[in-house]
Design a protein around this motif. Structure first.
Motif, PDB file in Angstrom:
ATOM      1  N   MET A 167       0.686  -1.274  -0.134  1.00  0.00           N
ATOM      2  CA  MET A 167      -0.008   0.158  -0.020  1.00  0.00           C
ATOM      3  C   MET A 167       0.985   1.259  -0.198  1.00  0.00           C
ATOM      4  SD  MET A 167      -3.149   1.033   2.818  1.00  0.00           S
ATOM      5  CE  MET A 167      -4.771   1.426   1.787  1.00  0.00           C
ATOM      6  N   GLY A 168       0.579   2.038  -1.209  1.00  0.00           N
ATOM      7  CA  GLY A 168       1.278   3.400  -1.082  1.00  0.00           C
ATOM      8  C   GLY A 168       0.352   4.514  -0.947  1.00  0.00           C
ATOM      9  N   MET A 169       0.923   5.683  -1.176  1.00  0.00           N
ATOM     10  CA  MET A 169      -0.141   6.970  -0.704  1.00  0.00           C
ATOM     11  C   MET A 169      -1.187   6.992  -1.900  1.00  0.00           C
ATOM     12  SD  MET A 169       0.793   7.845   1.681  1.00  0.00           S
ATOM     13  CE  MET A 169      -0.317   9.432   1.937  1.00  0.00           C
ATOM     14  N   ASN A 222      -6.880   6.322  -3.008  1.00  0.00           N
ATOM     15  CA  ASN A 222      -8.060   5.727  -3.835  1.00  0.00           C
ATOM     16  C   ASN A 222      -8.848   4.353  -2.941  1.00  0.00           C
ATOM     17  OD1 ASN A 222      -7.256   7.082  -6.020  1.00  0.00           O
ATOM     18  ND2 ASN A 222      -5.787   5.458  -6.896  1.00  0.00           N
ATOM     19  N   ASN A 223      -8.619   4.398  -1.675  1.00  0.00           N
ATOM     20  CA  ASN A 223      -8.889   3.234  -0.869  1.00  0.00           C
ATOM     21  C   ASN A 223      -8.719   1.937  -1.469  1.00  0.00           C
ATOM     22  OD1 ASN A 223     -10.264   2.765   1.678  1.00  0.00           O
ATOM     23  ND2 ASN A 223     -12.254   2.305   0.638  1.00  0.00           N
ATOM     24  N   VAL A 241      -7.328  -4.210  -5.028  1.00  0.00           N
ATOM     25  CA  VAL A 241      -8.646  -4.687  -4.373  1.00  0.00           C
ATOM     26  C   VAL A 241      -9.154  -3.293  -3.717  1.00  0.00           C
ATOM     27  CG1 VAL A 241      -9.443  -6.339  -2.813  1.00  0.00           C
ATOM     28  CG2 VAL A 241      -7.976  -6.966  -4.377  1.00  0.00           C
ATOM     29  N   SER A 242     -10.320  -3.413  -3.501  1.00  0.00           N
ATOM     30  CA  SER A 242     -10.995  -2.222  -2.581  1.00  0.00           C
ATOM     31  C   SER A 242     -10.335  -2.530  -1.161  1.00  0.00           C
ATOM     32  CB  SER A 242     -12.339  -2.111  -2.892  1.00  0.00           C
ATOM     33  OG  SER A 242     -12.804  -1.267  -1.785  1.00  0.00           O
TER      34      SER A 242
END
Length: 490
Positions: A363-365, A370-371, A386-387
């Motif tokens: 997970m990046g910024m 974008n959640n 994936v959301s």
């Protein structure tokens, strides 16, 4: 980048050895033929132990512990048993050291010779049955269902980490019963426990079968086994369960008073699996990038790698990820959040790939805004975005799918590399290519030995579910009613 390993196609043996070392599973020790199981490797063994131990207890067994040392005279009591293990025994002859008079170090004190030599246990039937003589008097004491987790020593000259070492870890079950039928039922039950563990936990499909007289455990009337295929087409015996008949009961005079008030010898079984299963796990699934671990046995099932430029971004990502970590842990899923700053994300990705972590989240910024989160699965080497909403359920389902997919892939490989042959010429040609060969055999030890001598292939087992089929032995042309499994093996 993470440590490179040779490819399987170049040198399968070297690939295996290097992978075991570079994935931090084990290493060679200062003692020739023995190994050090490193924390990551031992974590996998602990998961195996826990699952198996639960299965043993579900079937009514309890754990005990018996001595490491066995008096030499005990091994003499069961003739075929001592013959089977004599060449592998480590022997303790003295009980004291002393300083050398010339100051060169310590030497064995010649005055401290044991009256009777002690054998470092290669297996525990003899010492356990000598104990059972004191525990069993009546039919009310039966069945006696005991397991022990221990180490054993079998002096090996050619060793390979996990697969064949002078000392290894294992469990050994030893049970005593009032009737032959009960003991045979126990032998079959424990084979099925092993098969279920191999298939449902290790994701390794196995063939359930009986060993031939040549391959039977020393001192047993019947040996059942599970045989697995490795990626090089060789077989690996992944577990054995033995019907001992009354052999050890008679050798150690273990009798009980039956319901008719008559003295009778008890009926016995023994069964075991060892750290050899670690080798099977590596060789059955892993690839040129490293380990591929089924989620049920992976020490880390999910690793989360934050990708950020500064402490402020890391704090934001950590706050977002924390509830997910807590939710996964509540579900019993092991998670590692790697926010260390000593290596870049690319290095971490390769390292966790090498170690076989089933699921990796990154997970990046941009993901933060974008959640979303990037999800990579180790077995297929695929990635998806994936959301973040519903990510816990997604991971839960993904781990189940990975476990099933790894098993199906191994099963498909075995099916594609199992061959039916009807002539010895076909047999000799196919055995050089590897795989399991289903062929007719005339049932004699002489034929079995001749084939082994000429081709290095052994009869791995006589499948328990094999259908009868009229045929002729590939070697002698004599009549045969059933095909057996031939392969070269570890």
């Amino acid at each position: 980048m993470a440590k490179a390993i040779p490819s399987r196609s170049e040198n399968y043996s070297e690939w295996y050895n290097e992978l075991v070392k570079k994935a931090d599973l084990a290493e060679n020790s200062a003692v020739r033929g023995c190994m050090v199981i490193k924390p990551y490797g031992y974590s996998i063994w602990e998961k195996m132990q826990r699952a198996l131990d639960d299965m043993f207890k579900e079937t009514g067994h309890t754990n005990a512990y018996f001595p490491l040392f066995i008096p030499k005279s005990y091994l003499s009591k069961e003739a075929s048993h001592v013959e089977g293990f004599a060449k592998e025994c480590a022997v303790v002859t003295h009980y004291r050291l002393k300083n050398a008079e010339d100051g060169s170090g310590v030497i064995v004190d010649p005055e401290a010779k044991l009256e009777e030599e002690l054998i470092v246990r290669p297996t525990s039937e003899t010492v356990i049955w000598s104990t059972y003589k004191n525990w069993i008097q009546s039919y009310r004491d039966l069945p006696l269902l005991i397991n022990q987790w221990a180490n054993v020593v079998r002096w090996e000259m050619r060793t390979r980490l996990f697969l064949r070492t002078a000392e290894f870890l294992w469990q050994e079950g030893h049970t005593a019963h009032a009737t032959a039928e009960e003991a045979i039922e126990e032998t079959n039950q424990m084979l099925e426990v092993y098969a279920r563990f191999a298939e449902e936990w290790m994701a390794v499909p196995v063939i359930r079968g009986a060993k031939t007289a040549n391959e039977r455990f020393a001192g047993a009337n019947e040996t059942l086994c599970i045989e697995a295929m490795m990626q090089d087409g060789k077989a690996l015996q992944a577990g054995t369960s033995h019907f001992l008949g009354q052999n050890f009961a008679k050798a150690f005079d273990v009798q009980f008073l039956n319901k008719s008030n008559q003295q009778e010898y008890v009926w016995g079984t023994s069964w075991g699996v060892s750290t050899r299963l670690m080798g099977a796990l590596v060789m059955a699934h892993s690839d040129d990038a490293g380990l591929v671990l089924p989620p049920k046995l992976a020490p880390i099932q999910v690793v989360i790698v934050p990708i950020c430029k500064n402490e402020e971004q890391l704090a934001q990502l950590t706050d977002r990820i924390k509830p997910v970590i807590q939710a996964l842990k509540k579900l019993g899923i092991s998670v590692k959040f790697d926010d260390s700053d000593n290596n870049k994300p690319g290095w971490k990705f390769a390292e966790y790939e090498l170690r076989g972590v089933p699921v990796r989240l990154a997970m990046g910024m941009r993901d933060f805004e974008n959640n979303t989160v990037e999800v990579a699965r180790r077995d297929l080497k695929t990635k998806e975005t994936v959301s973040f909403d519903g990510i816990v359920e997604h991971i839960q389902n993904l781990l189940v799918d990975i476990q099933e997919t790894i098993y199906k892939k191994a099963l498909q490989f075995r099916e594609e590399n199992t061959f039916r042959v009807d002539t010895y010429a076909e047999f000799k040609e196919q055995i050089e290519k590897g795989g399991f060969i289903m062929a007719h055999w005339d049932g004699t030890s002489e034929t079995e030995e001749a084939i082994k001598e000429e081709t290095k292939a052994t009869i791995r087992c006589i499948p328990l579910n094999a259908e009868e089929e009229d045929g002729v032995c590939i070697y002698t042309g004599k009549p045969s009613r059933k095909r057996v499994v031939f392969a070269r093996a570890y």
